[in-house]
Design an enzyme around this catalytic site. Structure first.
Site, short mmCIF file in Angstrom:
data_model
loop_
_atom_site.label_atom_id
_atom_site.label_comp_id
_atom_site.label_asym_id
_atom_site.label_seq_id
_atom_site.Cartn_x
_atom_site.Cartn_y
_atom_site.Cartn_z
N HIS A 1 -6.95 -6.23 0.91
CA HIS A 1 -5.89 -5.25 1.11
C HIS A 1 -5.12 -5.61 2.38
O HIS A 1 -5.34 -5.03 3.45
CB HIS A 1 -6.48 -3.86 1.21
CG HIS A 1 -5.47 -2.76 1.07
ND1 HIS A 1 -4.83 -2.48 -0.12
CD2 HIS A 1 -4.99 -1.87 1.97
CE1 HIS A 1 -4.00 -1.48 0.04
NE2 HIS A 1 -4.07 -1.08 1.31
N SER B 1 0.82 -1.20 0.00
CA SER B 1 0.00 0.00 0.00
C SER B 1 0.87 1.27 0.00
O SER B 1 1.65 1.47 -0.93
CB SER B 1 -0.97 -0.06 1.19
OG SER B 1 -1.96 0.92 1.10
N ASP C 1 -9.17 -6.95 -3.23
CA ASP C 1 -8.75 -5.66 -2.67
C ASP C 1 -9.70 -4.56 -3.12
O ASP C 1 -9.81 -4.29 -4.32
CB ASP C 1 -7.33 -5.34 -3.13
CG ASP C 1 -6.68 -4.18 -2.39
OD1 ASP C 1 -7.42 -3.27 -1.96
OD2 ASP C 1 -5.45 -4.18 -2.25
#
Length: 340
Positions: A165, A39, A127
């Protein structure tokens, strides 16, 4: 203990670094330095790779987007660089042009540094936080920047992972189908192993079920550049396999994601992401630099700077966070700048 010493000791306790040592000087093979991240950590790893590609051999990015995507503004970051709406996707050609201009001006490394580098791009199909298209854009940008290189880029991507995620592991962390703290998920997929294989090839030794050693804290404040506040935590972490205490090893820098710093989840990422047992097998030192959350500048989730909260030069060699991480790498024996 005099008043000055007592005050210094008390300050050390307050900032949590009274027990943290400096980084050891090791016999590292500086030609094998690599980076990775999830991320905001993926954005940061990508920035570090592009800025210092003449000294970095590869990068692995999980759920990140292309270099300079945010163009220095939080509004663009939110509109184009997480889940872009129709017509808001990043312009890869324009980002490539920016990087080429930055390289010509010396703000990042010459793009020839990407020649032959290893790049792994991962994205979970579940995600919902960062769009899969951004990982595709990252791959496209890498190809554009490495076009014409002496050796082709070794670029691999897997966008079909069965995870959300999170940083996927074989069995550590939270549920895999929910993006929740510590953003390490037991997904039946060993991302750390895939990262090391893509960046370093086959391991020198068999991998054990658990790491043989323990990560240790170090004082990140000691590596500030000219006293500049890069908005990093007082304490970072490092894992040094026993074989690397005196032997010649590589360096890998692992960047946590938002809400994944030790201030928020303690040592869950440092211990459970799975890097350390692979580090033993490959002979790789793992550096875990840490951010801190702030309200001024606005970064309440402790993200790495990929939109400019630490200054306009955030994704270049003049960026405060990049420079402090580079100072840490140099202290270990893997300089990211010539002579430093």
């Amino acid at each position: 203990m005099n008043a000055c010493a007592l005050a210094t000791f008390a300050l050390g306790l307050a900032t949590g670094v009274a027990h943290a040592d400096g980084l050891p000087k090791l016999a590292l093979d500086a030609s094998r330095t690599t980076v990775s991240g999830l991320s905001s950590g993926a954005y940061m790893a990508h920035q570090v790779h592009v800025a210092y590609s003449d000294h970095i051999a590869g990068a692995a990015l999980i759920a990140g987007g292309p270099y300079h995507c945010a163009q220095g503004t939080l509004q663009t970051a939110l509109a184009s660089c997480m889940t872009p709406a129709e017509g808001k996707a990043p312009d890869v050609a324009a980002l490539a042009a920016f990087a080429k201009d930055a390289a010509k001006a010396g703000r990042i490394a010459p793009l020839a540094g990407l020649s032959g580098d290893h790049v792994l791009i991962l994205h979970g199909r579940a995600d919902k936080t960062v769009a899969e298209s951004l990982s595709t854009d990252t791959a496209a940008l890498y190809r554009a920047l490495a076009a014409g290189a002496k050796k082709p880029l070794d670029l691999r991507k897997d966008l079909a992972g069965a995870y959300t995620h999170t940083f996927p592991t074989l069995g550590a962390g939270a549920a895999c189908d929910v993006a929740t703290a510590p953003f390490v998920g037991h997904c039946g997929y060993d991302a750390a192993g895939a990262i090391f294989a893509a960046l370093y090839g086959r391991p020198a030794h068999a991998v054990a079920a658990t790491a043989a050693g323990e990560p240790r804290a170090f004082d990140q404040e000691a590596y500030r550049i000219a006293g500049a506040d890069a908005h990093l935590a007082a304490k970072g972490y490092i894992y040094v396999p026993a074989a690397c205490e005196k032997g010649r090893c590589a360096l890998h820098v692992a960047f946590h994601g938002c809400q994944q710093n030790a201030e928020t989840i303690d040592e869950a990422f440092v211990r459970d992401a799975g890097y350390n047992r692979w580090a033993d097998a490959y002979g790789v030192v793992v550096l875990y630099p840490q951010t801190r959350a702030t309200m001024a500048p606005l970064n309440p989730k402790g993200c790495w700077d990929w939109w400019g909260y630490s200054g306009e030069a955030y994704d270049t060699r003049d960026g405060a966070q990049l420079r402090q991480v580079a100072a840490m790498a140099a202290a270990l024996g893997a300089p990211l700048l010539d002579g430093r």
